[in-house]
Design an enzyme around this catalytic site. Structure first.
Site, short mmCIF file in Angstrom:
data_model
loop_
_atom_site.label_atom_id
_atom_site.label_comp_id
_atom_site.label_asym_id
_atom_site.label_seq_id
_atom_site.Cartn_x
_atom_site.Cartn_y
_atom_site.Cartn_z
N ASP A 181 0.86 -1.18 0.00
CA ASP A 181 0.00 0.00 0.00
C ASP A 181 0.90 1.23 0.00
O ASP A 181 2.13 1.12 0.01
CB ASP A 181 -0.97 -0.05 1.18
CG ASP A 181 -0.26 -0.01 2.51
OD1 ASP A 181 0.99 0.13 2.52
OD2 ASP A 181 -0.94 -0.10 3.55
N GLY A 193 1.12 3.73 2.20
CA GLY A 193 1.47 4.35 3.47
C GLY A 193 0.41 5.34 3.91
O GLY A 193 0.35 5.73 5.07
N GLN A 225 -11.15 7.83 -3.76
CA GLN A 225 -11.68 8.26 -2.46
C GLN A 225 -13.04 8.93 -2.68
O GLN A 225 -13.69 8.65 -3.68
CB GLN A 225 -10.69 9.19 -1.76
CG GLN A 225 -9.40 8.49 -1.31
CD GLN A 225 -9.61 7.51 -0.15
OE1 GLN A 225 -10.66 7.49 0.50
NE2 GLN A 225 -8.59 6.66 0.11
N ASP A 258 -8.11 -7.51 0.35
CA ASP A 258 -7.16 -7.79 1.42
C ASP A 258 -7.87 -7.47 2.72
O ASP A 258 -8.75 -6.59 2.73
CB ASP A 258 -5.92 -6.90 1.32
CG ASP A 258 -6.20 -5.51 1.85
OD1 ASP A 258 -5.87 -5.26 3.03
OD2 ASP A 258 -6.75 -4.67 1.11
N CYS A 310 -12.84 -29.41 5.73
CA CYS A 310 -11.69 -28.56 5.40
C CYS A 310 -10.44 -29.40 5.20
O CYS A 310 -10.22 -30.39 5.90
CB CYS A 310 -11.50 -27.53 6.51
SG CYS A 310 -10.06 -26.47 6.28
N CYS A 324 -7.26 -28.17 5.40
CA CYS A 324 -6.06 -27.45 5.86
C CYS A 324 -5.26 -28.31 6.84
O CYS A 324 -5.77 -29.29 7.39
CB CYS A 324 -6.43 -26.11 6.48
SG CYS A 324 -6.91 -26.20 8.22
N CYS A 364 -6.99 -28.80 10.27
CA CYS A 364 -8.13 -29.72 10.30
C CYS A 364 -7.71 -31.16 10.02
O CYS A 364 -8.34 -32.09 10.50
CB CYS A 364 -9.20 -29.26 9.31
SG CYS A 364 -10.01 -27.75 9.87
N HIS A 407 -5.81 -22.18 9.52
CA HIS A 407 -7.17 -22.55 9.15
C HIS A 407 -7.94 -21.38 8.53
O HIS A 407 -8.55 -21.51 7.47
CB HIS A 407 -7.96 -23.10 10.34
CG HIS A 407 -9.40 -23.30 9.98
ND1 HIS A 407 -9.83 -24.38 9.26
CD2 HIS A 407 -10.49 -22.52 10.16
CE1 HIS A 407 -11.13 -24.27 9.02
NE2 HIS A 407 -11.55 -23.15 9.57
#
Lengths: 363, 363
Positions: free
Chosen positions: A89, A91, A184, A261, A299, A301, A304, A330
């Site tokens: 990003d 800042g 914005q 994100d 799941c 992962c 799990c 997870h």
């Protein structure tokens, strides 16, 4: 950078975003590695959960360890040992949200470090320079993230400054870095559209919507999500910054956004909130103390496949770092797996029913 | 259990300790997983650093999550997902070191939980029962760990109680669990010898020396290490409990000890102290901020192969969990690798020179 929309289903779309360090399948979720590490997770675990790109924060890396140190190390990818794409990003957001003292001028922002109180200045030129030293793949234009609430007049002035700064960023970016602009305009639709129009005219590689999820009511955020994507070029990636819960991401995908994100999966994991296809679980709850089943039997992962709710409950109560790690793995897997399912549903023209089914199971 | 001494070099020796869940090469170091997790590390990372056996604390597992929960899960190995051997201590040490209130009687110890203040009682029978429910491979006899300093009279009475408790433990252990006795006797050589003699007469599977590294001066500990091993049966594993720094382990191996556990590698890692063949490193030191070399270029651990001192310094300063993890992996690998080198040196009849060379490089 090369972006192709592969398939559309209503406004939802899948795409391929090709960058020098790897190709992303969109809609994509970017785990957040604020200080050069996705909290509690190693880069190899990030690969295991299916991360294609991560986000790092320019403000944090600038303050510590400093972009010179990172550049000396051969750039952010080498420094943190992650060879897939990184988005940094600008800042801008942290300067406003973390710094105890700041002063905005036409050239940028004077602020104090939240770490040691030292004085600093970052403007659009400096942000581009820092991001260049970091060597991220996608860089964000330096913006003022208008706080909520702000007056119409302040928001208007602020977005115009963001537009002028965006122009400076565009002049200062160097290939192979890809520059995204940030729309914005706060909660005011006409200002949002004005910001989008001005930035579109400058022809950026991608467009982000910033200044959402900054404290405004959820309905207002969803209103912005609803009209904003259509105002951004359809042949460019559309990035909704800092959003959000799975239900928010589903709504934004439906509206036509491609990139996301959020710290939610990692932050909630550290506090013992785990996401499953059947809704949220508070793992410290005593009803899990003797529950010897996997966290989510659907799941795949590491957590799990290898551990039980009872053990996760124990680790949480005992304050063990391993618990934070397993929870984080997870939740990230859950988000990235959701994105995979979203992409499949779009490809198969059934996103709308997928979204409904998913939300009703998640209740 | 089957123990064979394979090779001796002076008093130092290598051996094979075969247990149902795996065979250990001695001298062996056991990472400490106090609450059912070696702090910050996953079971798969434990395998990666070369751990053959871990230690868990009966006192902690008894209080939380409780041995019934662990037994329901199928035992400690299943609960924590570690299928190699586990040694559990008896709970004796923690009852003395952690409990705010305790009262010793002939039958055992009444104490209060350090977690919630609730009242509990553990004696030799209870300790054997709890360890049986946990299902560990090696169980320790319930002892009174005599504090330092204690008077001669108190130490004598205490070791005699420990002997009587050991006899009860022997009657209450069930195969396939292997029971080790714990020699007490404080800092008094004649009492240490008396304790060893009494316990030898009962013919345990292995012998531990407890009550060292409890605050006594280092010279006294080394004096005890020096004469104690020779007083224990040569055909049984000899375990020096809770020791120690690499230099202490080298001294104890030289004296004839086979087994070690200690929180030093994991605890110091969390506080940023890293062990290398050239001595200790305080990773937060600013001289590492721009040091883009591996932590220890002679080391083959995940941390040293993938990250730099500069990044570890950054993670430490930023308070990132990943830093704690990478530090822990390195320190454990360092300890386990040292044990490997120790075994090789003994096999090749060069332990004494190895020890000297190692210590001089480590200065």
């Amino acid at each position: 950078m090369d972006f192709r929309v592969l398939h559309t289903d209503g406004n939802a779309r899948t795409g391929r975003l090709a960058l020098a360090r790897g190709t992303l399948s969109t809609p994509v979720f970017m785990p957040v590695g604020t200080m050069g590490a996705v909290k509690a997770i190693s880069p190899h675990e990030l690969l295991d959960v299916g991360a294609e790109i991560i986000l790092c924060n320019t403000y944090h890396m600038y303050l510590r360890p400093g972009q010179e140190t990172v550049a000396e190390a051969g750039g952010l990818h080498k420094f943190i040992n992650w060879d897939r794409p990184i988005l940094t990003d600008s800042g801008g957001f942290q300067v406003y949200s973390l710094s105890p003292l700041r002063k905005i001028s036409e050239d940028g922002v004077t602020f104090r470090s939240h770490i040691d109180g030292s004085a600093h200045f970052i403007g659009p030129r400096e942000s581009m320079e820092i991001q260049r030293a970091l060597g991220s793949d996608i860089v964000m234009a330096f913006d003022e993230c208008t706080p909520y609430p702000s007056t119409y007049d302040y928001t208007l002035k602020s977005l115009e400054l963001t537009t002028r700064w965006a122009e400076i960023c565009l002049k200062n970016v160097e290939k192979p870095q890809t520059l995204f602009a940030i729309v914005q305009g706060g909660v005011f639709k006409d200002l949002r559209l004005q910001s989008a129009r001005q930035l579109k005219d400058m022809n950026f590689d991608g467009y982000a919507v910033g200044g959402v999820s900054v404290g405004e009511p959820k309905e207002i955020m969803h209103e912005i999500i609803g009209y904003m994507a259509a105002e951004l070029p359809s042949d460019k990636p559309r990035y909704l910054m800092g959003v959000g819960f799975p239900e928010d991401i589903l709504a934004a995908v439906e509206a036509g956004f491609d990139m996301f994100d959020c710290v939610i999966p990692t932050r909630t994991a550290r506090h013992g909130t785990l996401l499953t296809t059947h809704g949220r679980i508070i793992i410290g709850n005593s009803r899990f103390r003797r529950d010897h089943t996997p966290l989510d039997s659907d799941c795949g992962c590491y957590t799990c496949l290898n551990f039980t709710r009872s053990y996760l409950n124990h680790l949480y109560k005992a304050g063990e770092i391993l618990g934070i790690r397993l929870n984080t793995i997870h939740n990230l897997y859950f988000y990235l797996d959701l994105m995979k399912k979203i992409r499949a549903a779009i490809e198969q023209d059934r996103f709308s029913s997928f979204k409904m089914d998913w939300l009703s199971a998640y209740q």
